[in-house]
Scaffold this motif. Structure first.
Motif, PDB file in Angstrom:
ATOM      1  N   ASP A 124      -3.144   1.364  11.879  1.00 12.70           N
ATOM      2  CA  ASP A 124      -3.559   2.765  11.885  1.00 12.70           C
ATOM      3  C   ASP A 124      -2.862   3.499  10.739  1.00 12.70           C
ATOM      4  OD1 ASP A 124      -4.409   5.302  12.554  1.00 12.70           O
ATOM      5  OD2 ASP A 124      -3.655   5.263  14.610  1.00 12.70           O
ATOM      6  N   LEU A 125      -3.617   3.859   9.698  1.00  9.34           N
ATOM      7  CA  LEU A 125      -3.032   4.470   8.511  1.00  9.34           C
ATOM      8  C   LEU A 125      -3.654   5.823   8.215  1.00  9.34           C
ATOM      9  CD1 LEU A 125      -2.971   1.461   5.997  1.00  9.34           C
ATOM     10  CD2 LEU A 125      -1.217   2.111   7.663  1.00  9.34           C
ATOM     11  N   GLN A 126      -2.834   6.745   7.745  1.00  9.94           N
ATOM     12  CA  GLN A 126      -3.322   7.991   7.161  1.00  9.94           C
ATOM     13  C   GLN A 126      -3.199   7.863   5.650  1.00  9.94           C
ATOM     14  OE1 GLN A 126      -4.621  10.767   8.881  1.00  9.94           O
ATOM     15  NE2 GLN A 126      -5.305  11.259   6.802  1.00  9.94           N
ATOM     16  N   LEU A 127      -4.302   8.061   4.950  1.00 17.71           N
ATOM     17  CA  LEU A 127      -4.340   7.881   3.499  1.00 17.71           C
ATOM     18  C   LEU A 127      -4.603   9.215   2.809  1.00 17.71           C
ATOM     19  CD1 LEU A 127      -6.655   4.720   3.413  1.00 17.71           C
ATOM     20  CD2 LEU A 127      -4.150   4.786   3.590  1.00 17.71           C
ATOM     21  N   ARG A 128      -3.914   9.438   1.716  1.00 21.27           N
ATOM     22  CA  ARG A 128      -4.117  10.646   0.901  1.00 21.27           C
ATOM     23  C   ARG A 128      -4.011  10.262  -0.562  1.00 21.27           C
ATOM     24  NH1 ARG A 128      -1.418  14.993  -1.705  1.00 21.27           N
ATOM     25  NH2 ARG A 128      -2.295  17.062  -1.214  1.00 21.27           N
ATOM     26  N   THR A 141      -1.612  10.472  -7.291  1.00 17.27           N
ATOM     27  CA  THR A 141      -0.552  10.248  -6.318  1.00 17.27           C
ATOM     28  C   THR A 141      -1.158   9.725  -5.032  1.00 17.27           C
ATOM     29  OG1 THR A 141       0.736  12.079  -7.247  1.00 17.27           O
ATOM     30  CG2 THR A 141       1.381  11.281  -5.064  1.00 17.27           C
ATOM     31  N   ALA A 142      -0.760   8.532  -4.626  1.00 11.14           N
ATOM     32  CA  ALA A 142      -1.255   7.905  -3.396  1.00 11.14           C
ATOM     33  C   ALA A 142      -0.157   7.958  -2.345  1.00 11.14           C
ATOM     34  CB  ALA A 142      -1.659   6.466  -3.659  1.00 11.14           C
ATOM     35  N   THR A 143      -0.481   8.531  -1.182  1.00 13.34           N
ATOM     36  CA  THR A 143       0.480   8.633  -0.087  1.00 13.34           C
ATOM     37  C   THR A 143      -0.126   7.989   1.154  1.00 13.34           C
ATOM     38  OG1 THR A 143       1.325  10.716  -0.990  1.00 13.34           O
ATOM     39  CG2 THR A 143       1.867  10.204   1.309  1.00 13.34           C
ATOM     40  N   THR A 144       0.581   7.027   1.713  1.00  7.91           N
ATOM     41  CA  THR A 144       0.112   6.290   2.885  1.00  7.91           C
ATOM     42  C   THR A 144       1.159   6.379   3.986  1.00  7.91           C
ATOM     43  OG1 THR A 144      -1.131   4.756   1.497  1.00  7.91           O
ATOM     44  CG2 THR A 144      -0.621   4.032   3.743  1.00  7.91           C
ATOM     45  N   THR A 145       0.701   6.718   5.196  1.00  6.02           N
ATOM     46  CA  THR A 145       1.586   6.840   6.352  1.00  6.02           C
ATOM     47  C   THR A 145       1.111   5.900   7.449  1.00  6.02           C
ATOM     48  OG1 THR A 145       1.923   9.188   5.837  1.00  6.02           O
ATOM     49  CG2 THR A 145       2.585   8.433   8.041  1.00  6.02           C
ATOM     50  N   ASN A 146       2.023   5.114   8.005  1.00  3.77           N
ATOM     51  CA  ASN A 146       1.694   4.246   9.128  1.00  3.77           C
ATOM     52  C   ASN A 146       1.764   5.071  10.410  1.00  3.77           C
ATOM     53  OD1 ASN A 146       1.354   2.271  11.052  1.00  3.77           O
ATOM     54  ND2 ASN A 146       3.173   1.087  10.501  1.00  3.77           N
ATOM     55  N   LEU A 147       0.618   5.343  11.023  1.00  2.00           N
ATOM     56  CA  LEU A 147       0.551   6.123  12.252  1.00  2.00           C
ATOM     57  C   LEU A 147       0.701   5.263  13.493  1.00  2.00           C
ATOM     58  CD1 LEU A 147      -2.467   8.500  11.443  1.00  2.00           C
ATOM     59  CD2 LEU A 147      -0.024   8.926  11.084  1.00  2.00           C
ATOM     60  N   GLY A 148       0.709   3.959  13.323  1.00  2.00           N
ATOM     61  CA  GLY A 148       0.722   3.056  14.473  1.00  2.00           C
ATOM     62  C   GLY A 148       2.112   2.798  15.025  1.00  2.00           C
ATOM     63  N   GLN A 150       3.288  -0.323  15.339  1.00  2.00           N
ATOM     64  CA  GLN A 150       3.756  -1.612  14.851  1.00  2.00           C
ATOM     65  C   GLN A 150       3.762  -1.602  13.334  1.00  2.00           C
ATOM     66  OE1 GLN A 150       0.838  -4.789  15.494  1.00  2.00           O
ATOM     67  NE2 GLN A 150      -0.760  -3.255  15.821  1.00  2.00           N
ATOM     68  N   GLU A 151       4.496  -2.550  12.748  1.00  2.00           N
ATOM     69  CA  GLU A 151       4.478  -2.704  11.301  1.00  2.00           C
ATOM     70  C   GLU A 151       3.052  -2.986  10.823  1.00  2.00           C
ATOM     71  OE1 GLU A 151       8.608  -4.346   9.405  1.00  2.00           O
ATOM     72  OE2 GLU A 151       7.175  -5.829  10.151  1.00  2.00           O
ATOM     73  N   ALA A 152       2.747  -2.536   9.610  1.00  2.00           N
ATOM     74  CA  ALA A 152       1.422  -2.760   9.037  1.00  2.00           C
ATOM     75  C   ALA A 152       1.564  -3.387   7.649  1.00  2.00           C
ATOM     76  CB  ALA A 152       0.659  -1.448   8.933  1.00  2.00           C
ATOM     77  N   PRO A 153       0.817  -4.464   7.367  1.00  2.00           N
ATOM     78  CA  PRO A 153       0.811  -4.999   6.003  1.00  2.00           C
ATOM     79  C   PRO A 153       0.036  -4.048   5.102  1.00  2.00           C
ATOM     80  CG  PRO A 153      -0.829  -6.134   7.341  1.00  2.00           C
ATOM     81  CD  PRO A 153      -0.114  -5.186   8.257  1.00  2.00           C
ATOM     82  N   TYR A 154       0.545  -3.841   3.889  1.00  2.00           N
ATOM     83  CA  TYR A 154      -0.106  -2.836   3.043  1.00  2.00           C
ATOM     84  C   TYR A 154       0.130  -3.131   1.565  1.00  2.00           C
ATOM     85  CZ  TYR A 154      -1.190   1.577   0.793  1.00  2.00           C
ATOM     86  OH  TYR A 154      -1.717   2.524  -0.040  1.00  2.00           O
ATOM     87  N   GLY A 155      -0.893  -2.833   0.793  1.00  4.41           N
ATOM     88  CA  GLY A 155      -0.815  -2.792  -0.664  1.00  4.41           C
ATOM     89  C   GLY A 155      -1.973  -1.943  -1.142  1.00  4.41           C
ATOM     90  N   ALA A 290       6.796   0.263   8.289  1.00  2.99           N
ATOM     91  CA  ALA A 290       7.271   0.478   9.657  1.00  2.99           C
ATOM     92  C   ALA A 290       6.559   1.681  10.268  1.00  2.99           C
ATOM     93  CB  ALA A 290       8.779   0.715   9.636  1.00  2.99           C
ATOM     94  N   PRO A 291       6.532   1.788  11.596  1.00  3.69           N
ATOM     95  CA  PRO A 291       5.938   2.969  12.218  1.00  3.69           C
ATOM     96  C   PRO A 291       6.524   4.258  11.631  1.00  3.69           C
ATOM     97  CG  PRO A 291       6.420   1.324  13.882  1.00  3.69           C
ATOM     98  CD  PRO A 291       7.011   0.814  12.602  1.00  3.69           C
ATOM     99  N   SER A 292       5.639   5.172  11.276  1.00  3.30           N
ATOM    100  CA  SER A 292       5.975   6.475  10.675  1.00  3.30           C
ATOM    101  C   SER A 292       6.444   6.379   9.229  1.00  3.30           C
ATOM    102  CB  SER A 292       7.028   7.227  11.499  1.00  3.30           C
ATOM    103  OG  SER A 292       6.569   7.437  12.816  1.00  3.30           O
TER     104      SER A 292
END
Length: 304
Positions: A124-128, A141-148, A150-155, A290-292
């Protein structure tokens, strides 16, 4: 009476000094960027869809994942094969989604998307993504927040095609401050990073010539401000420079040889990436949010 809907949705036009840009609803895509009317990117028409990834946002992974399959936190995940001919999951999940565009002023727009969990990517990600125009170019500027929980894999990555005068790119010079690169197979999947050989060494600016490129480069040499800069220059044209911050450890360079005839080798894709292709499987430079946790990364384009 309103006219027919455009294929890429709402169009937000930006202006700052001598520069202008258009960002669209579909994929938060950068459709065009010009300075004094001169294209700095090879974009696409208002009445068309993006093609060949032009200007698109690549989240939550850039480039390809082999067979669309990866393991994370003890669970095997299977993504849709968006590149079926090569049996890959390609360029993330957001390229064709409808982003909410918030125009900040005449020179800036922020695109927002809540990427909800889905089969293959149950995170669960919030993307901006913010595009801010200035007189010499653009900052992204890319800002990504993990809303979940659990840990999330991301790139992430972005897919601009730089344009420095008329093509083909054979006559352009390229300066690419990278000391290592990966060779790729017929599916676009990379081998291990290795030192650049003479053919692929562009640490000093030189002509591209007939060389075909579709490779990830890394071990970037950075200037004193911490930024790495990739520069293309066409004959008699001002250089166009793409800069990357420290979060972008990789850059994919693509001469477009597989594109339709009229587009092949007419612009150079220079793709800032936080990780290489297939990072969900290899783990190379993969972020584990990580979460948040919030990740903010920047890149941009300048000229002159």
């Amino acid at each position: 009476m309103n006219g027919p809907a455009l294929p890429s949705g709402r169009q937000v036009r930006l202006r700052a000094g001598r520069c202008a840009a258009v960002v669209v609803e579909s994929g938060a895509t950068l459709r065009s960027l010009t300075r004094e009317g001169r294209p700095l990117l090879a974009g696409f028409a208002e009445d068309a869809m993006a093609s060949s990834g032009r200007g698109q946002v690549l989240m939550p992974w850039p480039n390809r994942i082999e067979d669309g399959r990866y393991d994370f936190a003890g669970t095997r995940n299977q993504l849709p094969l968006s590149e079926p001919a090569k049996h890959n999951a390609s360029h993330g999940l957001v390229r064709w989604q409808s982003w909410r565009l918030e125009q900040l002023d005449e020179s800036a727009v922020a695109a927002h998307l809540h990427l909800l969990p889905s089969p293959g990517y149950p995170f669960d990600l919030q993307l901006r993504v913010e595009y801010a125009l200035h007189d010499r170019g653009l900052t992204v500027t890319a800002t990504t927040t993990n809303l979940g929980a659990q840990e999330a894999p991301y790139g992430h990555g972005f897919h601009p095609y730089l344009c420095s005068g008329a093509g083909p790119v054979d006559e352009w010079t390229l300066q690419l401050p990278a000391r290592r690169m990966c060779r790729v197979d017929h599916r676009g999947l990379p081998g291990a990073a290795e030192p650049v050989d003479a053919e692929h060494d562009f640490t000093a600016a030189r002509r591209i010539g007939s060389l075909q490129l579709d490779n990830p480069f890394t071990d970037l040499v950075r200037d004193t401000d911490g930024l790495a800069r990739v520069r293309v220059t066409g004959p008699g044209a001002a250089p166009v420079t793409l800069w990357l911050d420290e979060h972008h450890r990789w850059v994919q360079v693509f001469t477009g040889d597989q594109l339709p005839d009229r587009a092949a080798r007419q612009a150079l894709a220079v793709e800032p990436m936080t990780c290489p292709p297939n990072a969900f499987r290899s783990g190379t430079d993969l972020m584990r949010l990580a979460p948040s946790q919030v990740c903010t990364a920047r890149w941009g384009i300048t000229t002159g």
